[in-house]
Design an enzyme around this catalytic site. Structure first.
Site, short mmCIF file in Angstrom:
data_model
loop_
_atom_site.label_atom_id
_atom_site.label_comp_id
_atom_site.label_asym_id
_atom_site.label_seq_id
_atom_site.Cartn_x
_atom_site.Cartn_y
_atom_site.Cartn_z
N ASP A 116 0.18 -0.84 -0.43
CA ASP A 116 -0.03 -0.52 0.27
C ASP A 116 0.79 1.55 0.29
O ASP A 116 2.21 0.59 0.53
CB ASP A 116 -1.10 -0.11 0.96
CG ASP A 116 -2.48 -0.88 1.52
OD1 ASP A 116 -2.06 -1.41 0.38
OD2 ASP A 116 -3.07 -0.83 1.77
N HIS A 261 3.78 -2.26 2.87
CA HIS A 261 4.20 -0.58 2.27
C HIS A 261 5.23 -0.54 1.56
O HIS A 261 6.35 -0.03 2.07
CB HIS A 261 3.72 0.39 3.14
CG HIS A 261 2.66 0.18 4.45
ND1 HIS A 261 2.74 -0.44 5.27
CD2 HIS A 261 1.53 0.90 3.74
CE1 HIS A 261 1.30 -1.01 5.47
NE2 HIS A 261 0.38 0.56 4.84
ZN LIG Z 1 -2.74 3.60 3.00
#
Ligand SMILES: [Zn+2]
Length: 306
Positions: A116, A261
């Site tokens: 993400d 991430h």
């Molecule tokens: Zn996010």
């Protein structure tokens, strides 16, 4: 409107004005919470013998089925539950309007890796290199602003054969927005991804996993499926690559959707080793845990089928 990519430094801190929303797909923005182990651990990746080493099947091989989140508790690694959304019965297939998928159901020891908040010209290519090295396909839920800033990096992800999903334009808490605002965040991002990558996303992930009635309604209108996660190592809080790897290895099981991430909401690039935008721990953890998952017989898919 687009910023050129900056390749010279790899430790970044982004604009202070956006710091409160940065890099917290893993729900809580309290760094202290990262010390606790994930709740989602249920099996060691080495526990199942005989599984073949494998790489990702084609995206169409995935057949995810959502599993309802337990609770949106304060425990760090529990997946967030939908907010103001209908309850998802256990085992309900699909992630249609009104519910998100928390797991994939594509066979024994098949899991999904998701990244993400990218793309980032610094860490996304490093993630791509590791995935390529191991022949693994993943899903990247991109922030629209970052796609606009780093179109070349976004295209690298598509060209490497990975799936790109919509992660809103500016990573807001969707619970704070009216439906029109939610639609604007999502529509603008899908259009930007389509313009930059040539592919319109079919998957959506709410910032912080905070899906709402409005987000579900907008996604239904736009043909997007909502995808959450059930393994969250809280890599965004930089707990150490060893901690990230051990949390992933401890929690991953058949059907897991693992949250990582590769980027951060970016307003400005400022060098700062260990800062909020530094994803080197995620990269180092991936380098450690990915071969171990493969050796344990896990295969990787993308959650693109209802
Ligand atoms: Zn996010």
């Amino acid at each position: 409107m687009m910023f050129s990519q900056i390749h010279t430094t790899r430790r970044l801190l982004f604009g202070a004005g956006s710091a409160a929303l940065l890099c917290a797909c893993g729900r809580a923005h309290v760094k202290g919470a990262a010390a606790a182990p994930p709740r989602t651990a249920s099996a060691s990746p080495g526990a199942s013998p005989g599984a073949s080493r494998g790489t990702s099947p084609t995206p169409s091989a995935a057949a995810p089925t959502p599993t309802p989140s337990a609770t949106p508790s304060a425990t760090p690694s529990a997946p967030p539950a939908p907010s103001a959304a209908p309850t998802v019965p256990p085992g309900t297939a699909g992630a249609a309007a009104g519910r998100a998928a928390y797991a994939v159901h594509a066979g024994p020891k098949v899991v999904a890796l998701t990244f993400d908040d990218g793309p980032s010209p610094l860490d996304t290519p490093r993630v791509l290199a590791l995935l390529r090295e191991h022949g693994v396909t993943a899903t990247f839920f991109m922030i629209g602003k970052n796609v606009a800033r780093y179109p070349d990096t976004a295209r690298q992800v598509i060209e490497a054969g990975h799936l790109v999903g919509n992660h809103t334009w500016s990573h807001p808490d969707l619970g704070t927005l009216a439906k029109a605002g939610v639609r604007k965040e999502i529509e603008r991002t899908s259009q930007t991804i389509a313009d930059v990558c040539g592919v319109r996303p079919v998957l959506f992930r709410a910032p912080g996993g905070h899906f709402t009635r409005n987000s579900y309604a907008v996604c239904a209108d736009l043909g997007l499926r909502s995808i959450c996660w059930n393994v969250d190592p809280e890599d965004w809080s930089n707990p150490g690559s060893g901690a990230i790897a051990s949390r992933v290895l401890g929690a991953t099981r058949t059907g897991s959707i693992v949250l990582n991430h590769d980027g951060c909401l970016t307003d400005a690039l400022i060098t700062a080793p260990g800062g909020v935008a530094d994803r080197s721990q995620t990269v180092d953890a991936l380098r450690a845990y990915l071969p171990k998952l493969l050796e344990a017989g896990y295969r990787f898919t993308v959650p693109d089928n209802p």
